[in-house]
Design a protein around this motif. Structure first.
Motif, short mmCIF file in Angstrom:
data_model
loop_
_atom_site.label_atom_id
_atom_site.label_comp_id
_atom_site.label_asym_id
_atom_site.label_seq_id
_atom_site.Cartn_x
_atom_site.Cartn_y
_atom_site.Cartn_z
N ASP A 280 0.81 -1.21 0.00
CA ASP A 280 0.00 0.00 0.00
C ASP A 280 0.84 1.27 0.00
N ASN A 281 1.99 1.22 0.63
CA ASN A 281 2.82 2.42 0.80
C ASN A 281 4.18 2.32 0.12
N GLN A 282 4.37 1.34 -0.71
CA GLN A 282 5.68 1.15 -1.35
C GLN A 282 5.51 0.99 -2.85
N LYS A 283 6.06 1.95 -3.60
CA LYS A 283 6.03 1.84 -5.05
C LYS A 283 7.04 0.80 -5.51
N ARG A 284 6.77 0.24 -6.67
CA ARG A 284 7.69 -0.71 -7.28
C ARG A 284 8.49 0.02 -8.34
N MET A 285 9.77 0.21 -8.10
CA MET A 285 10.62 0.99 -9.00
C MET A 285 11.35 0.11 -10.02
N ASP A 286 11.11 -1.21 -10.00
CA ASP A 286 11.83 -2.12 -10.88
C ASP A 286 11.14 -2.22 -12.24
N CYS A 287 11.87 -2.80 -13.20
CA CYS A 287 11.36 -3.05 -14.55
C CYS A 287 11.68 -4.49 -14.96
N ASN A 288 10.81 -5.05 -15.80
CA ASN A 288 11.00 -6.41 -16.27
C ASN A 288 10.73 -6.50 -17.77
N ILE A 289 11.42 -7.41 -18.41
CA ILE A 289 11.19 -7.74 -19.81
C ILE A 289 10.43 -9.05 -19.88
N GLU A 298 8.73 -15.81 -20.52
CA GLU A 298 9.97 -15.58 -19.78
C GLU A 298 9.96 -14.16 -19.25
N ILE A 299 10.19 -14.02 -17.94
CA ILE A 299 10.22 -12.71 -17.29
C ILE A 299 11.60 -12.49 -16.70
N VAL A 300 12.28 -11.42 -17.15
CA VAL A 300 13.64 -11.13 -16.72
C VAL A 300 13.70 -9.68 -16.24
N GLU A 301 14.35 -9.46 -15.10
CA GLU A 301 14.49 -8.10 -14.59
C GLU A 301 15.50 -7.33 -15.43
N THR A 302 15.21 -6.06 -15.69
CA THR A 302 16.09 -5.22 -16.49
C THR A 302 16.38 -3.93 -15.74
N GLU A 303 17.30 -3.14 -16.29
CA GLU A 303 17.73 -1.91 -15.62
C GLU A 303 16.61 -0.88 -15.63
N ALA A 304 16.37 -0.28 -14.48
CA ALA A 304 15.33 0.74 -14.35
C ALA A 304 15.85 2.09 -14.83
N PRO A 305 14.97 2.99 -15.21
CA PRO A 305 15.40 4.33 -15.63
C PRO A 305 15.91 5.14 -14.44
N ASP A 306 16.49 6.25 -14.73
CA ASP A 306 16.99 7.15 -13.70
C ASP A 306 15.84 8.02 -13.23
N TRP A 307 15.11 7.53 -12.21
CA TRP A 307 13.94 8.26 -11.72
C TRP A 307 14.35 9.59 -11.11
N THR A 308 13.54 10.61 -11.29
CA THR A 308 13.80 11.92 -10.70
C THR A 308 13.50 11.88 -9.21
N PRO A 309 14.06 12.81 -8.43
CA PRO A 309 13.76 12.84 -6.98
C PRO A 309 12.27 12.98 -6.69
N ASP A 310 11.54 13.75 -7.53
CA ASP A 310 10.10 13.90 -7.30
C ASP A 310 9.38 12.57 -7.40
N ILE A 311 9.75 11.77 -8.40
CA ILE A 311 9.11 10.47 -8.57
C ILE A 311 9.49 9.53 -7.43
N LYS A 312 10.74 9.57 -7.02
CA LYS A 312 11.20 8.67 -5.96
C LYS A 312 10.49 8.94 -4.63
N HIS A 313 10.24 10.20 -4.32
CA HIS A 313 9.73 10.54 -3.00
C HIS A 313 8.21 10.66 -2.94
N CYS A 314 7.52 10.69 -4.08
CA CYS A 314 6.07 10.78 -4.02
C CYS A 314 5.49 9.44 -3.57
N LYS A 315 4.32 9.50 -2.94
CA LYS A 315 3.70 8.29 -2.41
C LYS A 315 2.86 7.57 -3.45
N MET A 316 2.45 8.26 -4.49
CA MET A 316 1.63 7.62 -5.51
C MET A 316 2.07 8.08 -6.89
#
Length: 529
Positions: A280-289, A298-316
């Motif tokens: 409920d309170n934790q965003k998922r910042m990961d990406c998958n192919i 087949e699901i493989v984890e891939t490199e996530a983008p360089d999120w901005t500070p605003d995106i990282k700290h917002c709750k939704m």
């Protein structure tokens, strides 16, 4: 992956969580505005203009033979393409919430019938359903499968309101998971059939669904009953022989524990999963192919983008697929903005730096996944969240297109059933229960004729049911408690005190004259003789 911020030029107040985007022939249309449509755009459908990093909304129209399409939030949306290239693309819209928080169980088909540089016209029809009709819901998925030359619509998951018999004052508008049934809908005849599969034990909503030929892959999702996001991965296979359909489900390993993730298709059989929530309170910042080959996934984890500070700290956050590896993300604005309800918009491009952007613009979206987002605030219940649903890419349009008059968009806090009608008004959308026998899913209101007029809740005015029914049927004016005294002063002539008149003085009675002098007696005798 690259992240780019864009700005909303006009009508940004319409863009709220829960709307959808529809892509017709490379043009993108906004659907599901905040509140009911206004006279400047009675259809509630807008052409989305994204050009030079600026976002604009311009009104669209419906043909005369169209049915009315309410502005639904968080519906399940997917494309329906014909077997031949000459057939036009259609969008299937099912479920969702109206501005009055009512849930829909209808299926609509939207088709573009006319397009010019200044006007786009749609045709919308409602498909009549028979059989085991899915109950009204939201947060679910809808897909189209193809098998042996036939097509079928598949509806799964979602949430609905608690049954009336189980509602209480505190839980009147509470939602529950829909039963984990799989619904097959024959779009030609409108016949619905439900299937109970042992692999689906709990209801799911805000999951990911990807359709390929006769197979649907269901990933993640949120179970409201258990408040968990199990790492689900189901393979749902639909076989359409001449007789009855055959539905089977297989539980696969390697799932993802996430809800409200966004899926974008980058090639014929490759998809990218971005965003969503772990809790409920934790965003998922990961990406998958995700790679699909025949009956394998087949699901493989891939490199996530360089999120901005605003995106990282917002709750939704919320967003959806824009087509060919591009995703639109949105986060709510802060109090430092001039417009308190404004949002920040970002475009995430999942392709490398050498990708041809012109090729991206020309591509159409091929996924039918249910992409919704949820509010992850500390105090906001997960089931009451709103979603941003996108199914198309952004592109540029003619500047001469008629613009929407944002001044006609009234504030929902002052209109509609969920208002504060008086100082003592205690009608709450989350705790309201019917008070009169005539109420079903919204409070009864009555119109006050004072000044320009306004609506008030009949319950807040202490009206009995008999008086309410009488006033509703009688051709009389009503004035609310706040304006009843004022209206009396304006309509009733002021009470005038009677004019005080002095009574007439009574005539004094003349007494008989006493004559005592002999001379006077003699004079009077001569006078009267």
């Amino acid at each position: 992956m690259s992240l780019q911020i864009i700005s909303a030029i006009n009508n940004s107040s319409l863009i709220q969580p829960g709307f959808s985007l529809l892509n017709f022939d490379g043009q993108v249309f906004f659907f599901g505005q905040k509140g009911w449509p206004k006279r400047s755009c009675p259809t509630g459908v807008f052409l989305l203009d994204l050009k030079l990093n600026e976002l604009k909304l311009k009104p669209a129209f419906f043909s005369k033979d169209s049915c009315y399409l309410p502005p639904l939030r968080y519906p399940a949306v997917c494309t329906l393409k014909g077997n031949i290239e000459s057939e036009k693309c259609q969008y299937i819209i099912h479920g969702g919430k109206t501005p009055n928080n009512e849930l829909s169980d209808k299926i609509y088909l939207m088709t573009m019938v006319c397009k010019s540089t200044k006007k786009v016209t749609f045709r919308c029809i409602e498909k009549e359903l028979v059989g085991e009709i899915p109950e009204a819901r939201y947060g679910h998925s809808i897909n189209v499968v193809h098998s042996q030359g036939k097509s079928m619509i598949v509806i799964f998951g979602g949430r609905s309101y608690m049954p009336l018999a189980q509602r209480t004052t505190e839980k009147w508008n509470s939602v529950v998971d829909c039963m984990p049934h799989v619904f097959l809908v024959d779009l030609e005849f409108g016949c619905c059939t439900s299937y109970i599969l042992p692999e689906f034990q709990d209801g799911l909503s805000f999951h990911i669904s990807i359709a390929r030929n006769d197979t649907i892959y269901i990933l993640g999702g949120h179970s409201l009953a258990n408040n968990i996001r199990p790492p689900n991965l189901y393979r749902l296979k639909i076989d359409l022989p001449l007789g009855s359909p055959a539905v089977s489900c297989t539980v696969l390993p390697g799932g993802i524990s996430v809800s409200s993730a966004i899926v974008s298709q980058t090639s014929n059989n490759v998809f990218v999963i971005v965003g969503g929530y772990h809790s409920d309170n934790q965003k998922r910042m990961d990406c998958n192919i995700v790679t699909l080959e025949d009956n394998k996934i087949e699901i493989v984890e891939t490199e996530a983008p360089d999120w901005t500070p605003d995106i990282k700290h917002c709750k939704m956050w919320f967003g959806s697929d824009m087509g060919k590896g591009s995703i639109l993300f949105t986060i709510p604005g802060d109090n430092r903005q001039l417009i308190s309800d404004a949002n920040y918009f970002y475009i995430l491009r999942c392709k490398g730096a050498g990708a041809d952007e012109e090729e991206e613009v020309e591509q159409m979206v091929q996924t039918c996944s249910q992409t919704s987002t949820e509010d992850a605030g500390d105090s906001t219940p997960f089931e009451d969240s709103e979603e941003f649903c996108f199914s198309a890419e952004a592109c540029s349009f003619d500047d001469d297109t008629d613009t929407y008059n944002e001044d006609d968009e009234d504030d929902e806090s002052e209109t509609g059933y969920w208002i504060t009608c008086s100082v003592n008004c205690d009608i709450d959308i989350n705790t309201w229960v019917p008070f009169y026998s005539t109420e079903l899913n919204k409070p009864a209101m009555i119109y006050c004729s004072n000044g320009d007029g306004h609506w008030v809740h009949a319950q807040c005015m202490d009206l009995s049911e008999d008086i309410l029914i009488y006033l509703s049927g009688a051709n009389v004016k009503y004035f609310c408690n706040e304006h009843v005294d004022l209206s009396k002063d304006l309509q009733t002539p002021p009470k005038l005190l009677p004019v005080k008149r002095q009574p007439m003085k009574p005539l004094r009675k003349k007494l008989p004259m006493r004559i005592t002098s002999p001379a006077k007696k003699s004079f009077l005798r001569r006078l009267f003789d």
